[in-house]
Write a protein that holds these residues in place. Structure first.
Motif, PDB file in Angstrom:
ATOM      1  N   VAL A  98       0.852  -1.204   0.000  1.00 29.55           N
ATOM      2  CA  VAL A  98       0.000   0.000   0.000  1.00 29.55           C
ATOM      3  C   VAL A  98       0.884   1.250   0.000  1.00 29.55           C
ATOM      4  O   VAL A  98       0.596   2.220  -0.692  1.00 29.55           O
ATOM      5  N   PHE A  99       1.969   1.203   0.743  1.00 30.65           N
ATOM      6  CA  PHE A  99       2.881   2.345   0.822  1.00 30.65           C
ATOM      7  C   PHE A  99       3.588   2.601  -0.513  1.00 30.65           C
ATOM      8  O   PHE A  99       3.708   3.742  -0.952  1.00 30.65           O
ATOM      9  N   LEU A 100       4.036   1.537  -1.185  1.00 29.94           N
ATOM     10  CA  LEU A 100       4.836   1.696  -2.404  1.00 29.94           C
ATOM     11  C   LEU A 100       4.027   1.887  -3.680  1.00 29.94           C
ATOM     12  O   LEU A 100       4.453   2.590  -4.578  1.00 29.94           O
ATOM     13  N   TYR A 101       2.888   1.210  -3.786  1.00 25.44           N
ATOM     14  CA  TYR A 101       2.134   1.191  -5.035  1.00 25.44           C
ATOM     15  C   TYR A 101       0.883   2.053  -4.921  1.00 25.44           C
ATOM     16  O   TYR A 101       0.184   2.006  -3.914  1.00 25.44           O
ATOM     17  N   ARG A 102       0.554   2.760  -5.983  1.00 24.41           N
ATOM     18  CA  ARG A 102      -0.625   3.637  -5.958  1.00 24.41           C
ATOM     19  C   ARG A 102      -1.931   2.860  -5.950  1.00 24.41           C
ATOM     20  O   ARG A 102      -2.708   2.953  -5.035  1.00 24.41           O
ATOM     21  N   ASP A 103      -2.208   2.161  -7.016  1.00 25.83           N
ATOM     22  CA  ASP A 103      -3.495   1.468  -7.167  1.00 25.83           C
ATOM     23  C   ASP A 103      -3.268  -0.020  -7.316  1.00 25.83           C
ATOM     24  O   ASP A 103      -3.513  -0.591  -8.376  1.00 25.83           O
ATOM     25  N   TYR A 104      -2.795  -0.641  -6.274  1.00 22.43           N
ATOM     26  CA  TYR A 104      -2.489  -2.072  -6.334  1.00 22.43           C
ATOM     27  C   TYR A 104      -3.775  -2.876  -6.183  1.00 22.43           C
ATOM     28  O   TYR A 104      -4.638  -2.529  -5.375  1.00 22.43           O
ATOM     29  N   LYS A 136      -4.078  -5.910  13.625  1.00 23.04           N
ATOM     30  CA  LYS A 136      -2.617  -5.857  13.464  1.00 23.04           C
ATOM     31  C   LYS A 136      -2.230  -4.739  12.504  1.00 23.04           C
ATOM     32  O   LYS A 136      -1.221  -4.057  12.708  1.00 23.04           O
ATOM     33  N   ILE A 137      -3.033  -4.550  11.468  1.00 17.03           N
ATOM     34  CA  ILE A 137      -2.763  -3.468  10.521  1.00 17.03           C
ATOM     35  C   ILE A 137      -2.827  -2.121  11.237  1.00 17.03           C
ATOM     36  O   ILE A 137      -1.977  -1.251  11.015  1.00 17.03           O
ATOM     37  N   GLU A 138      -3.811  -1.944  12.114  1.00 13.92           N
ATOM     38  CA  GLU A 138      -3.927  -0.701  12.895  1.00 13.92           C
ATOM     39  C   GLU A 138      -2.671  -0.469  13.729  1.00 13.92           C
ATOM     40  O   GLU A 138      -2.186   0.658  13.830  1.00 13.92           O
ATOM     41  N   GLU A 139      -2.142  -1.536  14.335  1.00 15.97           N
ATOM     42  CA  GLU A 139      -0.935  -1.410  15.159  1.00 15.97           C
ATOM     43  C   GLU A 139       0.279  -1.047  14.320  1.00 15.97           C
ATOM     44  O   GLU A 139       1.134  -0.277  14.756  1.00 15.97           O
ATOM     45  N   LEU A 140       0.358  -1.620  13.104  1.00 14.74           N
ATOM     46  CA  LEU A 140       1.549  -1.457  12.271  1.00 14.74           C
ATOM     47  C   LEU A 140       1.550  -0.188  11.423  1.00 14.74           C
ATOM     48  O   LEU A 140       2.610   0.290  11.039  1.00 14.74           O
ATOM     49  N   LYS A 141       0.393   0.363  11.139  1.00 13.53           N
ATOM     50  CA  LYS A 141       0.318   1.476  10.187  1.00 13.53           C
ATOM     51  C   LYS A 141       1.071   2.719  10.656  1.00 13.53           C
ATOM     52  O   LYS A 141       1.496   3.522   9.839  1.00 13.53           O
ATOM     53  N   VAL A 142       1.282   2.857  11.961  1.00  4.52           N
ATOM     54  CA  VAL A 142       1.995   4.035  12.481  1.00  4.52           C
ATOM     55  C   VAL A 142       3.446   4.083  12.009  1.00  4.52           C
ATOM     56  O   VAL A 142       4.064   5.158  12.015  1.00  4.52           O
ATOM     57  N   ILE A 143       3.990   2.963  11.580  1.00  8.25           N
ATOM     58  CA  ILE A 143       5.378   2.911  11.097  1.00  8.25           C
ATOM     59  C   ILE A 143       5.561   3.807   9.871  1.00  8.25           C
ATOM     60  O   ILE A 143       6.616   4.383   9.665  1.00  8.25           O
ATOM     61  N   TYR A 144       4.517   3.935   9.052  1.00  9.32           N
ATOM     62  CA  TYR A 144       4.642   4.538   7.728  1.00  9.32           C
ATOM     63  C   TYR A 144       4.494   6.055   7.704  1.00  9.32           C
ATOM     64  O   TYR A 144       5.023   6.701   6.817  1.00  9.32           O
ATOM     65  N   PHE A 187      -0.637   7.559   2.323  1.00  8.64           N
ATOM     66  CA  PHE A 187      -0.696   6.151   2.699  1.00  8.64           C
ATOM     67  C   PHE A 187      -1.956   5.876   3.526  1.00  8.64           C
ATOM     68  O   PHE A 187      -2.669   4.904   3.268  1.00  8.64           O
ATOM     69  N   ASN A 188      -2.242   6.726   4.505  1.00  9.01           N
ATOM     70  CA  ASN A 188      -3.417   6.514   5.359  1.00  9.01           C
ATOM     71  C   ASN A 188      -4.710   6.571   4.546  1.00  9.01           C
ATOM     72  O   ASN A 188      -5.640   5.798   4.795  1.00  9.01           O
ATOM     73  N   LYS A 189      -4.781   7.451   3.562  1.00 12.56           N
ATOM     74  CA  LYS A 189      -5.968   7.531   2.707  1.00 12.56           C
ATOM     75  C   LYS A 189      -6.113   6.244   1.888  1.00 12.56           C
ATOM     76  O   LYS A 189      -7.192   5.670   1.812  1.00 12.56           O
ATOM     77  N   ARG A 190      -5.005   5.792   1.272  1.00 12.81           N
ATOM     78  CA  ARG A 190      -5.046   4.539   0.500  1.00 12.81           C
ATOM     79  C   ARG A 190      -5.475   3.379   1.386  1.00 12.81           C
ATOM     80  O   ARG A 190      -6.292   2.544   0.982  1.00 12.81           O
ATOM     81  N   LEU A 191      -4.921   3.320   2.585  1.00 15.18           N
ATOM     82  CA  LEU A 191      -5.242   2.238   3.512  1.00 15.18           C
ATOM     83  C   LEU A 191      -6.725   2.263   3.868  1.00 15.18           C
ATOM     84  O   LEU A 191      -7.384   1.221   3.899  1.00 15.18           O
TER      85      LEU A 191
END
Length: 193
Positions: free
Chosen positions: A146-152, A164-172, A177-181
């Motif tokens: 999600v971070f690297l690719y626009r429309d994957y 787990k995604i909620e816990e990890l997303k703060v790394i980025y 990125f947050n909008k794409r996620l």
């Protein structure tokens, strides 16, 4: 005396040995002498020469090799996503996150390194050790994509643990990125109604 070095390497859990790692394991042997010994062992079939300055056991782990060629790095993206059933497309390459972008073929294995910011690369949340290789969890691999690719296009978001995604997303730390996620989360919710 020479064989003690080879025996010591085979007793270790690692399967891939760059010369720099061997020199750390055997600090009393000069670097030039180590190079000579390892070349001798490779000639005699005691160990495989995978690449210049890199040796491996007969059954060496390709993921460990990929990690050790460019370190720090970890296996991620399509390699993990396909294995976990999040994408259905097969990729021959092994994809890794690293401090540089590079594609190469080593011993018949296609390796593709993708550069990512240091603060993401050095954060070990969502990365597990499998044998001697560093591998992203499916959630971390998803977030890397999600971070690297626009429309994957992800084929199947159901296996992901969104807590787990909620816990990890703060790394980025990125608004885009947050909008794409968030967009992918909406797709996940719509598919699982």
């Amino acid at each position: 005396m020479k064989n003690e070095l080879l025996i010591s390497l085979y007793k270790r859990p690692e399967t891939v040995f760059p010369l720099k790692d061997i020199s750390i394991l055997f600090p009393k042997i000069s670097y030039d002498n180590l190079k000579e010994r390892m070349s001798y062992f490779a000639e005699k079939g005691g160990i495989k020469k995978i690449r210049r300055g890199v040796y491996g056991k007969d059954d060496y782990d390709v993921l460990e090799l990929a990690n050790k060629l460019y370190s720090p790095s970890y296996v991620s993206l399509e390699t993990v996503l396909a294995k976990e059933g999040i994408i259905f497309q097969y990729y021959r390459e092994i994809f890794l996150m690293s401090y540089l972008s590079r594609s190469l073929t080593v011993a018949g294995n296609d390796l593709r390194y993708r550069k990512i910011r240091d603060e993401i690369l050095f954060n070990h949340k969502g990365i597990k050790r499998i044998n001697q290789a560093e591998v992203a969890t499916k959630e971390r691999a998803f977030l890397d994509a999600v971070f690297l690719y626009r429309d994957y296009h992800f084929d199947n978001l159901r296996p992901l643990d969104w807590e787990k995604i909620e816990e990890l997303k703060v790394i980025y730390q990125s608004k885009i990125f947050n909008k794409r996620l968030n967009d992918y989360y909406q797709i996940y919710k719509e598919e699982n109604v």
